[in-house]
Design a protein around this motif. Structure first.
Motif, PDB file in Angstrom:
ATOM      1  N   ALA A   1       0.661  -1.081   0.207  1.00 44.40           N
ATOM      2  CA  ALA A   1      -0.142   0.076  -0.228  1.00 44.40           C
ATOM      3  C   ALA A   1       0.690   1.317  -0.097  1.00 44.40           C
ATOM      4  O   ALA A   1      -0.102   2.482  -0.632  1.00 44.40           O
ATOM      5  CB  ALA A   1      -0.829   0.296   1.539  1.00 44.40           C
ATOM      6  N   LEU A   2       1.924   1.297   0.866  1.00 44.27           N
ATOM      7  CA  LEU A   2       3.132   2.538   0.561  1.00 44.27           C
ATOM      8  C   LEU A   2       3.601   2.837  -0.547  1.00 44.27           C
ATOM      9  O   LEU A   2       3.999   3.320  -0.977  1.00 44.27           O
ATOM     10  CB  LEU A   2       3.854   2.435   1.107  1.00 44.27           C
ATOM     11  N   CYS A   3       3.379   1.783  -1.772  1.00 42.07           N
ATOM     12  CA  CYS A   3       3.969   1.952  -3.452  1.00 42.07           C
ATOM     13  C   CYS A   3       2.817   2.340  -4.167  1.00 42.07           C
ATOM     14  O   CYS A   3       1.446   2.241  -3.649  1.00 42.07           O
ATOM     15  CB  CYS A   3       4.286   1.265  -3.632  1.00 42.07           C
ATOM     16  N   CYS A   4       2.038   3.099  -4.772  1.00 43.85           N
ATOM     17  CA  CYS A   4       3.795   3.860  -5.875  1.00 43.85           C
ATOM     18  C   CYS A   4       3.126   4.993  -6.518  1.00 43.85           C
ATOM     19  O   CYS A   4       1.589   5.744  -6.789  1.00 43.85           O
ATOM     20  CB  CYS A   4       3.771   2.604  -7.067  1.00 43.85           C
ATOM     21  N   GLU A   5       4.167   6.157  -6.767  1.00 38.72           N
ATOM     22  CA  GLU A   5       3.507   7.546  -7.442  1.00 38.72           C
ATOM     23  C   GLU A   5       4.607   7.669  -8.681  1.00 38.72           C
ATOM     24  O   GLU A   5       5.908   6.944  -8.592  1.00 38.72           O
ATOM     25  CB  GLU A   5       3.986   8.514  -6.599  1.00 38.72           C
ATOM     26  N   VAL A   6       3.748   7.720 -10.115  1.00 37.32           N
ATOM     27  CA  VAL A   6       4.768   7.750 -11.382  1.00 37.32           C
ATOM     28  C   VAL A   6       6.141   9.082 -10.462  1.00 37.32           C
ATOM     29  O   VAL A   6       5.650   9.923 -10.164  1.00 37.32           O
ATOM     30  CB  VAL A   6       4.256   8.600 -12.404  1.00 37.32           C
ATOM     31  N   ALA A   7       7.434   8.376 -11.577  1.00 37.67           N
ATOM     32  CA  ALA A   7       8.762   8.840 -11.312  1.00 37.67           C
ATOM     33  C   ALA A   7       8.864   9.041  -9.664  1.00 37.67           C
ATOM     34  O   ALA A   7      10.008   9.794  -9.380  1.00 37.67           O
ATOM     35  CB  ALA A   7       8.227  10.444 -11.262  1.00 37.67           C
ATOM     36  N   GLY A   8       8.584   8.217  -9.161  1.00 35.91           N
ATOM     37  CA  GLY A   8       8.740   8.085  -7.820  1.00 35.91           C
ATOM     38  C   GLY A   8       9.505   6.589  -7.743  1.00 35.91           C
ATOM     39  O   GLY A   8      10.009   6.095  -8.092  1.00 35.91           O
ATOM     40  N   VAL A   9      10.830   6.269  -6.267  1.00 29.85           N
ATOM     41  CA  VAL A   9      12.497   6.089  -6.285  1.00 29.85           C
ATOM     42  C   VAL A   9      11.636   4.803  -5.466  1.00 29.85           C
ATOM     43  O   VAL A   9      11.624   5.872  -4.254  1.00 29.85           O
ATOM     44  CB  VAL A   9      13.306   6.206  -6.529  1.00 29.85           C
ATOM     45  N   TYR A  10      11.755   3.938  -5.267  1.00 33.50           N
ATOM     46  CA  TYR A  10      11.167   2.814  -4.606  1.00 33.50           C
ATOM     47  C   TYR A  10      11.894   1.296  -4.385  1.00 33.50           C
ATOM     48  O   TYR A  10      13.294   1.324  -5.441  1.00 33.50           O
ATOM     49  CB  TYR A  10      10.008   2.285  -4.680  1.00 33.50           C
ATOM     50  N   LEU A  11      12.239   0.996  -3.106  1.00 36.63           N
ATOM     51  CA  LEU A  11      13.284  -0.643  -3.056  1.00 36.63           C
ATOM     52  C   LEU A  11      12.838  -1.066  -2.568  1.00 36.63           C
ATOM     53  O   LEU A  11      11.261  -1.094  -1.795  1.00 36.63           O
ATOM     54  CB  LEU A  11      13.789  -0.452  -1.906  1.00 36.63           C
ATOM     55  N   VAL A  12      11.910  -2.260  -3.190  1.00 41.24           N
ATOM     56  CA  VAL A  12      11.154  -3.372  -3.737  1.00 41.24           C
ATOM     57  C   VAL A  12      11.528  -4.838  -3.622  1.00 41.24           C
ATOM     58  O   VAL A  12      12.549  -5.278  -4.271  1.00 41.24           O
ATOM     59  CB  VAL A  12      10.002  -2.780  -5.380  1.00 41.24           C
ATOM     60  N   PHE A  13      10.784  -5.168  -2.930  1.00 43.11           N
ATOM     61  CA  PHE A  13      11.141  -6.705  -2.508  1.00 43.11           C
ATOM     62  C   PHE A  13      10.222  -7.758  -2.691  1.00 43.11           C
ATOM     63  O   PHE A  13       8.627  -7.145  -2.665  1.00 43.11           O
ATOM     64  CB  PHE A  13      11.716  -7.316  -1.001  1.00 43.11           C
TER      65      PHE A  13
END
Length: 121
Positions: free
Chosen positions: A87-99
């Motif tokens: 639920a804490l993801c995702c926005e366009v152009a956002g950078v994320y660490l993903v498992f």
């Protein structure tokens, strides 16, 4: 009779929170969620799509820390179990660490539900 009723009520008050806790998703350590993941990466969201009931983020500029893939399509909302949604993801152009773990359908899903993605910028 009142003492008996009080003891029964106290027993329920002790048992009910334990049952609720058993049904909640446990946050794994970074080592635990990494071990449970097929891929661990840092990437930028390029687009958000909706396929059936699933909301999917497409990532680019991906730096893999574990595993690898040609294309990363990550289901962040609408998995079969809502507690597993990231639920804490995702926005366009956002950078994320993903498992992520790869599903049979080719999409990636959160390896630890809402604790599967972290904003990286």
């Amino acid at each position: 009779m009142n003492k008996y009723l009080l003891r029964v009520l106290a027993g329920f008050m002790l048992i009910i929170p334990a049952i609720c806790l058993a049904c909640s998703l446990r946050k794994l350590s970074l080592e635990g969620v990494s071990a449970a993941s097929d891929v661990v990466f840092i990437g930028r969201v390029t687009s958000l799509d909706k396929v059936d009931q699933r909301e999917i983020a497409r990532f680019s500029h991906v730096k893999f820390l574990k595993g690898g893939a040609r294309e990363v399509r990550f289901v962040y909302r609408g998995s079969s179990v809502s507690e597993n949604d990231a639920a804490l993801c995702c926005e366009v152009a956002g950078v994320y660490l993903v498992f992520g773990v790869k599903g049979l359908d080719g999409y990636y899903y959160g390896a630890n539900g809402p604790y599967s993605t972290y904003r990286a910028e």
